[in-house]
Design a protein around this motif. Structure first.
Motif, PDB file in Angstrom:
ATOM      1  N   LEU A 120       0.818  -1.211   0.000  1.00  0.00           N
ATOM      2  CA  LEU A 120       0.000   0.000   0.000  1.00  0.00           C
ATOM      3  C   LEU A 120       0.851   1.260   0.000  1.00  0.00           C
ATOM      4  N   SER A 123       1.489   2.790  -3.330  1.00  0.00           N
ATOM      5  CA  SER A 123       0.422   3.625  -3.887  1.00  0.00           C
ATOM      6  C   SER A 123       0.269   4.943  -3.139  1.00  0.00           C
ATOM      7  N   VAL A 128       0.575   5.675   4.794  1.00  0.00           N
ATOM      8  CA  VAL A 128       0.121   4.397   5.336  1.00  0.00           C
ATOM      9  C   VAL A 128       0.791   4.172   6.689  1.00  0.00           C
ATOM     10  N   VAL A 154      -4.402   5.132   5.106  1.00  0.00           N
ATOM     11  CA  VAL A 154      -4.676   3.710   5.339  1.00  0.00           C
ATOM     12  C   VAL A 154      -3.911   3.273   6.587  1.00  0.00           C
ATOM     13  N   VAL A 295      -5.401  -5.578  -0.908  1.00  0.00           N
ATOM     14  CA  VAL A 295      -5.070  -4.430  -1.761  1.00  0.00           C
ATOM     15  C   VAL A 295      -6.216  -4.161  -2.735  1.00  0.00           C
ATOM     16  N   ALA A 300      -6.549  -0.203  -4.146  1.00  0.00           N
ATOM     17  CA  ALA A 300      -5.189   0.265  -4.428  1.00  0.00           C
ATOM     18  C   ALA A 300      -4.654  -0.435  -5.675  1.00  0.00           C
TER      19      ALA A 300
END
Length: 457
Positions: A120, A123, A128, A154, A295, A300
Motif C-alpha cells: 500500500l 500507492s 500508510v 490507510v 489491496v 489500491a
C-alpha cells in the motif's frame, strides 16, 4: 516536529487533567523505547510500575506523560493509565477518516501485515500507518492506534489473541473496513479445546467490521466455512484466497526461482497478475494472495503491490537470511526465531528442504500446546526427515518426544537452552551449510541468531 497529540487533546480523549501545555510527536509505554518528543504512558502492572521510569523517559527526551499520580514533569493525570491508552487509541481511530485494515491468523499475520504495508505504501507513500513489531495485544493495539498520524489514509493493524473473547475487544477498538484471517493452525492450544475453537476465536475479528466492510478468508483452510459463517453477519462482502482454483484470489502458477524467490501468476477476480515474490515457500505464496485480496478490496494499485512483494526483504525472526562464519567459510542462516507452532515449523522446514548444501536445523520447543504438546513435537519428525536435515539441534525439555521420534533417522543433539545450542552449532557448522533457526519466542533463539551476527536481541 509534527504534532501527533497536544496536551489538551490527550486530556480530552482520556478525561484527564493536563498539568502543563505540551505537544508530542510519538507515543511509547516502554521507557527504553522513548525518544525525543514522545509521550510516555506510565502503565502499571503486577510486576512493574511505569512511574518508576519517568526520570529515564524524560532524560531520553519525552515531551509529556500520562500518569495516575503526581509527577514533576509535563503530564496528563488520569485515574487509570491502561484505560487512558485505550481511550487515546480510540480517539486516534475516531479522527482517522481513511481506511483501516485488520490482520489476524495463527501464522503469518506479522509477515502479511508488513507485506500489506509495503504494497500500500507504493500507492500512498508516507500515508500508510501500521503496527510496529508484533504489537498485537491489549496494550500493543491501542499503542499502535495512538501512534497513527493525523493525515493517515490507510492504517494496517495486526491483532492477536491466546484466549477467546480477546480479539472481539481488539477489533471493536480498531474498527476495520477490511478484516483478514491469514490461516488457522494449532497455536495456544493449551487455552482451546480444539482447532475449531481457535478458528472461532480468530473469526471474532469480523465483529468489528465497519458497515460495508470486507472479510478476507483462507479458502484452503479446513475451517473456511466456519470463518465464512463468522463473517456473514458483519461483512457486506466475503473474499476467499488460496492455492485452490476455487478461491476468489488464487495462484495460477507458483514456481521456485534459482534466486530463491517464487514466480507467481495470480487471478484476482477477473484479472491476472504475474509477479516475483522475494520470499520462498508456499506459505509465503498464500500470504501474498491474502495481501493482494486486501489491496484489491482497498482499491489500491495491484501492479505496484506486485513490485513491492518482489522487493520485500525477510523480516528479522521471520525469514531473514544472512551469512555467518563457519568452518572453512560461510553458512546460510534462515532466521525464523521469533515464534513457532506446528504449522509454521512444517512450512519453514519445507523451505529448508529446497536449499542447496547440508541441512542443519536448530529447533526450539513449541509452547502453549497443552495436553497434545508431546504429539505435536513428535509430529515434526517426518517434516525434518523430508527436509533432509543431517543434524537436528533441539532446544528445551519439551523436545524430548521429538528426540525419541528421530532416533536412528537423523543425528540429534538435545540441549537445554539457546546459549548451549549456539556453542554446539559453532562446533557442528561448516561452509556451505543451510541452517534453519526456529522456536517459540520464549526459548530465546533470537539470542543465538544475534550471536551469529544477525537479527536483534
Amino acid at each position: 516536529m509534527t504534532t501527533l497529540w497536544t496536551a489538551a487533546e490527550i486530556a480530552a480523549a482520556t478525561s484527564g487533567i493536563a498539568a502543563a501545555d505540551f505537544a508530542v510527536s510519538g507515543v511509547a509505554f516502554d521507557s527504553r523505547e522513548v525518544g525525543p518528543g514522545d509521550l510516555f504512558v506510565a502503565l502499571t502492572g503486577e510486576s512493574t510500575d511505569g512511574h518508576r521510569f519517568l526520570d529515564q523517559a524524560f532524560a531520553q527526551g519525552a515531551a509529556g506523560a500520562i500518569v495516575s499520580q503526581d509527577a514533576p514533569y509535563p503530564h496528563v493525570r488520569v485515574a487509570d493509565t491502561a484505560a487512558a491508552l485505550n481511550d487515546l487509541g480510540r480517539a486516534a481511530r475516531a479522527r482517522m477518516t481513511g481506511m483501516v485494515i485488520g490482520v489476524t491468523g495463527s501464522v503469518g499475520k506479522t509477515s502479511a501485515k508488513e507485506a500489506l504495508f509495503a504494497a500500500l505504501d507504493r500507492s500512498l507513500p508516507d500515508r500508510v500507518h501500521r503496527s510496529v513489531k508484533s504489537y498485537n495485544n491489549h496494550t500493543g493495539v491501542p499503542l499502535s492506534l495512538a501512534r497513527m498520524p493525523r493525515d493517515t489514509e490507510v492504517g494496517v493493524f495486526e491483532m492477536g489473541m491466546n484466549h477467546a473473547g480477546e480479539l472481539a475487544q481488539l477489533t471493536r477498538l480498531v474498527r476495520p473496513h477490511i478484516a483478514v484471517v491469514t490461516a488457522i493452525a494449532p497455536a495456544h492450544t493449551a487455552f482451546f479445546p480444539d482447532e475449531s475453537a481457535i478458528a472461532d476465536a480468530k473469526g471474532e475479528i469480523f465483529q468489528g467490521l465497519e458497515p460495508g466492510g470486507t472479510a478476507i478468508v483462507p479458502y484452503d483452510s479446513p475451517h473456511r466455512d466456519r470463518l465464512i459463517a463468522a463473517a456473514t453477519p458483519y461483512a457486506a462482502r466475503i473474499v476467499t484466497f488460496g492455492l485452490d482454483k476455487g478461491a476468489d484470489v488464487h495462484a495460477l502458477e507458483a514456481m521456485r526461482l534459482p534466486t530463491g524467490g517464487t514466480f507467481v501468476s495470480a487471478r484476482i477476480g477477473a484479472r491476472e497478475l504475474s509477479f516475483t515474490l522475494s520470499q520462498p515457500g508456499l506459505h509465503w505464496v498464500s500470504n501474498a494472495l491474502a495481501v493482494l485480496a486486501a489491496v484489491d478490496a482497498a482499491g489500491a494499485d495491484l501492479g505496484l503491490a506486485g513490485l513491492a512483494l518482489a522487493e520485500l526483504g525477510g523480516l528479522v525472526g521471520r525469514g531473514a537470511r544472512f551469512l555467518a562464519p563457519a568452518a572453512g567459510g560461510d553458512m546460510l542462516v534462515i532466521d525464523e526465531s521469533y515464534n513457532a507452532n506446528p504449522a509454521s515449523m512444517r512450512a519453514t522446514l519445507a523451505v529448508l528442504a529446497q536449499e542447496p548444501g547440508r541441512h542443519l536445523a536448530v529447533l526450539g520447543e513449541m509452547r502453549e500446546l497443552g495436553d497434545d504438546s508431546d504429539a505435536y513435537h513428535a509430529g515434526l519428525a517426518e517434516p525434518i526427515v523430508a527436509a533432509r536435515v543431517e543434524t537436528a539441534l533441539l532446544v528445551g525439555e519439551a523436545m524430548t518426544p521429538l528426540v525419541k521420534a528421530l532416533e536412528g533417522r537423523v543425528d540429534v543433539v538435545h540441549v537445554p537452552d539457546a546459549a548451549t545450542a549456539l556453542g554446539r552449532l559453532r562446533d557442528l557448522a561448516r561452509a556451505g551449510d543451510a541452517v534453519l533457526v526456529k522456536g517459540s519466542n520464549g526459548v530465546g533463539l533470537s539470542r543465538l541468531v544475534a550471536g551469529l551476527g544477525g537479527g536483534t536481541t
